[in-house]
Structure formats: C-alpha cells, structure tokens
Write an enzyme that holds these catalytic residues in place. Structure first.
Site, PDB file in Angstrom:
ATOM      1  N   GLU A 152      20.402 -38.168  -4.273  1.00 32.28           N
ATOM      2  CA  GLU A 152      19.739 -38.062  -2.980  1.00 32.28           C
ATOM      3  C   GLU A 152      19.377 -36.613  -2.721  1.00 32.28           C
ATOM      4  O   GLU A 152      20.100 -35.896  -2.044  1.00 32.28           O
ATOM      5  CB  GLU A 152      20.618 -38.615  -1.845  1.00 32.28           C
ATOM      6  N   SER A 370      12.075 -36.965  -7.354  1.00 34.33           N
ATOM      7  CA  SER A 370      12.648 -35.698  -6.898  1.00 34.33           C
ATOM      8  C   SER A 370      12.357 -34.614  -7.922  1.00 34.33           C
ATOM      9  O   SER A 370      12.326 -34.887  -9.131  1.00 34.33           O
ATOM     10  CB  SER A 370      14.166 -35.810  -6.707  1.00 34.33           C
TER      11      SER A 370
END
Length: 475
Positions: A152, A370
């Site tokens: 995350e 990401s």
C-alpha cells in the site's frame, strides 16, 4: 503562531484538544502498538492483523485473498482495490487517498553528523510496517536515500527523515511508538524535530479503521503523542467537497528561540529545530526538559542553537492528488492491457515526467500500480494509481527543486487526464523552488483545461504552503 491568508473562508482547527471527537485525548486502546501486536479484527498465522478485504502480499510478491470472519473470500485490497463494503452489498471499493506521515529527527546538542535513520535494519522496518498493515514488495537505494514500494504505497528513509505514505485502510499513526524506539535504538538521534501528517478527504471515511474516520480523531491521537503547544491542525478547501487535512508539529522550544534568528526566513519545512514527544516516550520527555533548560533569554542563543539556525536546508515538496481519471489512461494500469510494470511505466509516459529517475515499479493483480523514483542527490518522486472507474485515484509527489514547476504540473495532468485534482506545495525561502508559491498564485488555468476553483496560502511556523483545487472545465 502561524498566520494564514486565503482566497476564501477556510477551516483552521486551532485548539485541537477541545474539538468534538469520538476519540478521547488520551488515545484509544491499541492505537500505539509495538511490533507483533495486532490491529484489526483478524490475524494471519504470523500474528499480522488484516481486516476482511485487505490486500496481503505473499513471499513471491503475489496478492493473496483475505477472508472475512465468515470465511467468505474478498478481493484483495491494496492497489488492485476491492475492500468489502461495510454496508453489506457486493460492490468492491478501495480508498486510494494516502495518509502521509513525515517525521524528522535531530539531537539536542545539535551534533547530528554521526546520526542516520538508514541504520535501522530492514527487518525492523518490516516489523514497523506490520503495525501499519502493509509490507515491502520492492526497494531501491543510493548514497542519499532508501526507497521502498509497499503493498500500500511507499516508504522513504533518508538520513534525518522518514516518509510513510500508505493508502487503503492502513494505520500509520499506530507505528509512532515503535518508530521512536527504533530511532533511539539504532540511529543516534535523541529527539523528534518536526512532524507533518496529511491526507485528502476520504471518499468513504466510514470504511477506515479508528481513528482515521474523522480528522479530529487523528488530531487527538497526535496531540496525545506530541507536545500540544507545538502542534497545529488545518483543513484547506471546501469541507463539503474536495479538501485536504494537515497536522504539523514543530518543537516549541526551538521556535521560541528561532524567532530572533530566523524571523526573516519564515521557512524551513523539514530539517530545522530539535523536538520531542511525550507520554510513552519517557526518554524523549527527559530530553525535552533538558532542552528547555537550554532556551536562552531573548536575543541570546546558545552555540548549538545558533548553529542550527545557520544551517537551514532548502526544502520543497509538491503533491498532485487526482480523481475522476480518464478510463482510457487507467486501463494501462491493468494486467489485461500491460504485461508488467515496466510496460505500464513506459506506455503511460510516467518515465518521462522527471527524466533521470531510477524507477522501482509494481503492477498489481488484476489492476493498480505503484512506483518510486530516486536520484543520486536524494530527489524522489512517487506515483500510486487506483484505476477502477468508480473510485479512480492517482497521487504524484516529489521533492525536486526547480525554479519553475509549471511544466512539471502540466506534464503530470497531461499524462493522467484527471477530472479534478488537488495541488499542495511546501517550500521554504532557502529553496530554489520557493518562487513556485508566486507562480502557483497566478496559475488560474492549467493546460487550458483545468480551472482553479479554490486557492489558499498558509504561512506556517517553518515554511510556506500553497493549496489549490482544480476542476476540468467540461465537467
């Protein structure tokens, strides 16, 4: 005391301890945890806690499904989205907006030459991230900075500063106590210098863990951990639309002394004064008391405080937080349309936003992306993408120093084509990029498409901040 000028009436939380909050000022059970303690409502075999719907990355880097208490499989959270709906429907949802925690450290005697946060072992960082409810899936380093791509979002560690940026239902404030113990145990620093905690308003705050559902609750937790007299909390933008929350902590003792030596500077976002926490941090509290004894009468600075004043480093940070993204762009960040992360990085144009970055990227299953990029001088950039159309979100952040940011902002929004975006820019007067504040004041339209609907300028205790909200003209 910070002053604030604004294009419209904004909300400033000045006395945060008295705000209406569903969390008492003393904190809530389990907010500050040591490694190995659980957050959430279930745990895996390693003692790591996960809420149903959260993303868990296995040893081979693949996302695993987390089951709810009834044994029902949920799509993994993380970048590929899909958190089980609290209302009980079958829709999936993921909160892309990150919680950004930046903490700077120092020594009370000012002798930081032998101190370094990068001495913290990776295994200890992994323990800390378990508390936050995420883990490392990629990394890159150079002489100035360590960067970690997380399940995350991102983690950055440099000599004096640690940046924890996490999305979804992560719990970054829960790691503060453990982080402090790591700093004392491994780095040579003995006090907290500055803290910056921020995030855009969540699209679905009710899905967050406590205390993250209300900013006032987050502030109460932070005030319980740090000296209230050095803290301020802000809400910039419209509270019933898009807005951005910010909490700052700067050690009040240093600021009291610095008013004589740094009045003309009015800057220094990150690396300036000594600071200290309280309560659980008994050692730090003793250091705070020791430091207070060093605060001179007005006009008489101690040698090490004067040295700190004279070594103000240039600091700047630009964030662009985008929503309502172009579906055609977002499909690049799915496994259906890109074979791997490198393919997505090149096809989207991310690799051309700031040339020269060493990029570490990840494309998630079935979608999401990401990346961290770093340069040898310690410059970083980071991008995180939640591509699902119903809750699409992209964040861009960098600390690059430039004499103009217009072309960079143009490049970012051109790559992602958002419907709306929030822009925040910190810079102190020592920074080459400080002129960005004036530049952004005049930036009423971006690329002849995005119209500024909201703008605020804040003069904080140690730096200046520009906030702006843009909406695409055809929306």
């Amino acid at each position: 005391m910070s002053d604030k000028t604004s294009g419209h009436a904004s909300n400033i939380i000045s006395d945060t301890s008295d705000s209406d909050s569903d969390v008492p000022a003393t904190g809530i059970d389990g907010v500050f945890l040591k490694a190995g303690e659980n957050v959430g409502n279930s745990s895996d075999s390693d003692g790591e806690a996960f809420k149903a719907g959260d993303r868990k990355v296995s040893a081979d880097g693949e996302a695993e499904v987390v089951k709810d208490s009834g044994g029902m499989e949920q799509n993994p959270g993380g970048k590929e989205g899909a958190v089980g709906d609290a209302g009980g429907d079958n829709l999936t949802y993921f909160e892309g907006a990150e919680k950004l925690l930046e903490v700077m450290f120092a020594r009370l005697d000012g002798k930081t030459g032998g101190c370094n946060l990068r001495r913290i072992p990776r295994s200890k960082l992994e323990e800390m991230l378990k508390i936050v409810r995420c883990q490392i899936i990629g990394s890159a380093s150079n002489e100035e900075i360590d960067s970690y791509v997380l399940s995350e979002s991102s983690l950055f560690v440099s000599k004096k500063c640690i940046i924890i940026k996490t999305c979804g239902t992560t719990t970054p404030l829960a790691c503060l106590q453990f982080l402090w113990e790591l700093v004392i145990g491994f780095t040579g620093f003995d006090c907290i210098e500055d803290v910056y905690y921020s995030h855009k308003n969540f699209k679905e705050p009710s899905r967050q863990q406590q205390p993250y559902r209300k900013f006032e609750s987050e502030v109460a937790i932070l005030n319980d951990f740090f000296e209230k007299s050095g803290a301020s909390a802000y809400c910039l933008g419209s509270i019933n639309q898009d807005c951005w929350y910010l909490y700052t902590y700067n050690h009040p003792g240093f600021l009291k002394n610095a008013q004589d030596g740094l009045m003309e500077r009015l800057g220094g976002h990150h690396h300036q004064p000594d600071g200290a926490g309280k309560n659980e941090m008994s050692l730090c509290k003793r250091n705070m008391e020791k430091f207070e004894e060093c605060i001179p009468k007005k006009g008489k600075a101690t040698t090490h405080l004067r040295a700190l004043q004279e070594s103000v480093e240039p600091e700047q940070t630009l964030e662009i937080l985008m929503t309502y993204l172009d579906p055609q762009v977002m499909q690049i960040f799915t496994k259906e349309h890109s074979v791997n992360a490198e393919n997505a990085t090149k096809n989207s144009g991310i690799d051309r936003i700031i040339p020269g970055m060493v990029i570490n990227d990840s494309l998630f299953e079935p979608c999401g992306y990401s990346m961290n990029g770093i340069m040898e001088n310690g410059t970083y950039m980071t991008i995180h993408i939640t591509p699902e159309e119903d809750f699409s979100y992209v964040s861009f952040e960098t600390n690059i120093s430039m004499d103009s940011y217009k072309n960079l902002i143009d490049s970012v929004v051109e790559v992602f084509n958002p419907g709306k975006f929030v822009l925040t820019f910190f810079a102190n007067q020592e920074s080459q990029g400080y002129v960005g504040h004036a530049e952004m004041k005049d930036m009423e339209i971006v690329k002849n498409q995005w119209v500024r609907e909201d703008s605020e300028f804040c003069r904080l205790k140690k730096n200046d901040l520009t906030y702006a909200f843009y909406n695409k003209s055809n929306i």
